[in-house]
Write a protein that holds these residues in place. Structure first.
Motif, PDB file in Angstrom:
ATOM      1  N   ALA A 197       1.006  -1.331  -0.146  1.00  9.11           N
ATOM      2  CA  ALA A 197       0.344  -0.285  -0.357  1.00  9.11           C
ATOM      3  C   ALA A 197       0.871   1.566   0.195  1.00  9.11           C
ATOM      4  O   ALA A 197       1.627   1.606   1.127  1.00  9.11           O
ATOM      5  N   ILE A 198       1.287   1.678  -0.874  1.00  9.76           N
ATOM      6  CA  ILE A 198       2.452   2.495  -1.438  1.00  9.76           C
ATOM      7  C   ILE A 198       3.716   1.988  -0.425  1.00  9.76           C
ATOM      8  O   ILE A 198       4.247   0.672  -1.771  1.00  9.76           O
ATOM      9  N   SER A 199       4.235   2.319   0.151  1.00  3.74           N
ATOM     10  CA  SER A 199       5.163   1.711   0.647  1.00  3.74           C
ATOM     11  C   SER A 199       5.690   0.705   2.104  1.00  3.74           C
ATOM     12  O   SER A 199       6.215   0.440   2.539  1.00  3.74           O
ATOM     13  N   VAL A 200       3.878   0.548   1.985  1.00  5.15           N
ATOM     14  CA  VAL A 200       3.770  -0.069   3.500  1.00  5.15           C
ATOM     15  C   VAL A 200       3.670  -1.812   3.408  1.00  5.15           C
ATOM     16  O   VAL A 200       1.653  -1.896   2.111  1.00  5.15           O
ATOM     17  N   PRO A 201       4.036  -2.692   3.197  1.00  2.00           N
ATOM     18  CA  PRO A 201       4.032  -3.952   2.419  1.00  2.00           C
ATOM     19  C   PRO A 201       2.860  -4.429   3.913  1.00  2.00           C
ATOM     20  O   PRO A 201       1.847  -4.570   4.281  1.00  2.00           O
ATOM     21  N   LEU A 202       2.189  -5.995   3.312  1.00  2.00           N
ATOM     22  CA  LEU A 202       1.168  -6.509   3.347  1.00  2.00           C
ATOM     23  C   LEU A 202       1.046  -6.941   4.884  1.00  2.00           C
ATOM     24  O   LEU A 202      -0.147  -7.022   5.957  1.00  2.00           O
ATOM     25  N   ALA A 266       5.889   9.742  -8.789  1.00  4.10           N
ATOM     26  CA  ALA A 266       6.411  11.082  -7.264  1.00  4.10           C
ATOM     27  C   ALA A 266       7.067   9.963  -6.386  1.00  4.10           C
ATOM     28  O   ALA A 266       7.277  10.832  -5.515  1.00  4.10           O
ATOM     29  N   ASP A 267       6.678   8.707  -6.844  1.00  7.45           N
ATOM     30  CA  ASP A 267       7.510   7.482  -5.619  1.00  7.45           C
ATOM     31  C   ASP A 267       8.734   6.928  -5.281  1.00  7.45           C
ATOM     32  O   ASP A 267       8.868   7.047  -6.982  1.00  7.45           O
ATOM     33  N   ASP A 268       9.159   6.658  -4.926  1.00  9.07           N
ATOM     34  CA  ASP A 268      10.929   6.206  -5.007  1.00  9.07           C
ATOM     35  C   ASP A 268      10.704   4.932  -3.874  1.00  9.07           C
ATOM     36  O   ASP A 268      10.947   4.512  -3.021  1.00  9.07           O
ATOM     37  N   ALA A 269       9.702   3.493  -4.942  1.00  4.86           N
ATOM     38  CA  ALA A 269       9.739   2.296  -4.527  1.00  4.86           C
ATOM     39  C   ALA A 269      11.375   1.737  -3.853  1.00  4.86           C
ATOM     40  O   ALA A 269      10.960   0.586  -3.669  1.00  4.86           O
ATOM     41  N   LYS A 270      12.596   2.291  -4.731  1.00  2.00           N
ATOM     42  CA  LYS A 270      14.037   1.438  -4.123  1.00  2.00           C
ATOM     43  C   LYS A 270      13.779   2.095  -2.679  1.00  2.00           C
ATOM     44  O   LYS A 270      14.791   1.296  -1.741  1.00  2.00           O
ATOM     45  N   ARG A 271      13.211   2.834  -1.532  1.00  2.00           N
ATOM     46  CA  ARG A 271      13.200   3.594  -0.524  1.00  2.00           C
ATOM     47  C   ARG A 271      12.654   1.779   0.523  1.00  2.00           C
ATOM     48  O   ARG A 271      13.052   2.102   1.496  1.00  2.00           O
TER      49      ARG A 271
END
Length: 364
Positions: A197-202, A266-271
């Motif tokens: 959920a954006i950066s929050v894992p399941l 607008a997101d940096d998924a590598k974070r």
């Protein structure tokens, strides 16, 4: 007396008909789609990926404000649209442009929202497609309302409501599923579990064994399916739609898939995720998987594959041309589409804007 809920529980493992290597999986409990159905799905997935890539390019060119890509989730997108009849309703999220386009909406109109021209660039009633929902899960109660209305009017309409794993943590999700189950609404809740959920894992969102298990608490069946296997998706979603149409009530279907690109531009998924995880899911690509399966069966030739690629390119060119076309906004549209008939306040505001524009020398 306590009812035995075992018939509501999902399969122990996600339903799969074609594995990650493109090989058939024996599953006698599922109706395997025929080759012609899967060729249609393959074409649509190739178009969907090209649409995603073109939209992402338009963002970089400043023509779209933002784009939530469904690259890697094309099987979910295509199956969601293809299991529905013309008069069935689709309720999409902001990430479901490919599904909206496959339901018949011009992708240029579908992306007007993200260009900033309109809140919704198409007529929902014409296509039986609700507006893209940006807030999480708010479209789910609306979907249930349409489904209940259809049931009360004795119409054969089925509603398919899409959401992501993050949406299942919202109160609207609970309210929609509870209401749908109590009133046996002909609605299929389709959760694309793309793991974040954006950066929050399941694991930080839910402690349930699977999201599909949540269905039993509402008294509806749940099922989980390999979200990168379009054959399994067509089988599972198709059965859920048929069941709803026949009066069997709602169902929750969870698709295990992966968001290959960032949440949006607008997101940096590598974070919050590493390259190894992305590479693992790249090996489960839904398009490559189905291509391998159909080629092994002799159903897909190089010529047919080239035709699909050409179709995808035409869609991309149409999208590029349409989005690059500048639109001259009419300020009066701010007031024209709020209510069926303008209120005194709207008329007053419209007159004030018209007067200001006239004094500035701008067209009315």
């Amino acid at each position: 007396m306590t009812r035995d809920p075992s018939h509501l529980l999902p399969s122990a493992e996600p339903v799969t008909l074609v594995d990650a290597n493109g090989q058939a999986v024996d599953n006698p409990d599922q109706k395997r789609p025929d080759d012609s159905t899967l060729l249609r799905a393959l074409r649509a997935m190739i178009v969907a990926r090209r649409l995603n890539d073109q939209a992402y390019a338009l963002v970089r060119q400043g023509r779209l404000a933002v784009y939530p890509s469904s690259h890697g989730q094309e099987a979910c997108q295509v199956a969601a649209a293809q299991v529905l009849a013309a008069d069935d309703w689709l309720f999409p999220t902001y990430r479901d442009t490919a599904a909206v386009a496959e339901k018949g909406v011009d992708p240029v109109e579908a992306l007007s929202l993200l260009k900033g021209d309109w809140h919704c660039g198409y007529d929902p009633y014409e296509y039986k497609v609700a507006p893209h929902a940006t807030p999480l899960a708010t479209q789910l109660p609306h979907a249930v309302g349409v489904a209940v209305a259809a049931r009360l009017k004795h119409e054969p309409t089925v509603v398919l409501a899409m959401c992501g794993d993050g949406g299942t943590s919202e109160g609207d999700f609970h309210e929609a599923l509870n209401f749908a189950a109590v009133f046996q609404a002909p609605v299929v809740f389709f959760v694309q579990n793309n793991k974040y959920a954006i950066s929050v894992p399941l694991a930080r969102q839910s402690a349930a064994p699977t999201l599909a298990h949540k269905a039993v608490g509402y008294g509806m069946p749940g099922e989980q399916v390999d979200g990168n296997d379009v054959a399994a998706l067509l089988a599972v979603l198709g059965a859920a739609v048929d069941r709803a149409r026949d009066g069997g009530g709602p169902q929750l279907v969870e698709a295990h898939t992966y968001r290959m690109q960032a949440h949006t531009n607008a997101d940096d998924a590598k974070r919050y995720r590493d390259d190894a995880e992305v590479a693992e899911w790249a090996g489960r690509d839904p398009i490559t998987r189905l291509e391998t399966y159909l080629r092994d069966r002799g159903a897909l030739s190089d010529e047919r594959r080239a035709e699909f690629a050409a179709d995808a390119q035409r869609v991309a060119e149409h999208l590029r041309t349409g989005i690059n076309r500048d639109v001259e906004p009419d300020p009066q549209d701010l007031f024209a589409y709020v209510y069926a008939g303008p209120t005194p306040q709207l008329r007053e505001q419209a007159a004030m804007i018209a007067d200001e524009l006239a004094r500035d020398g701008a067209p009315r």
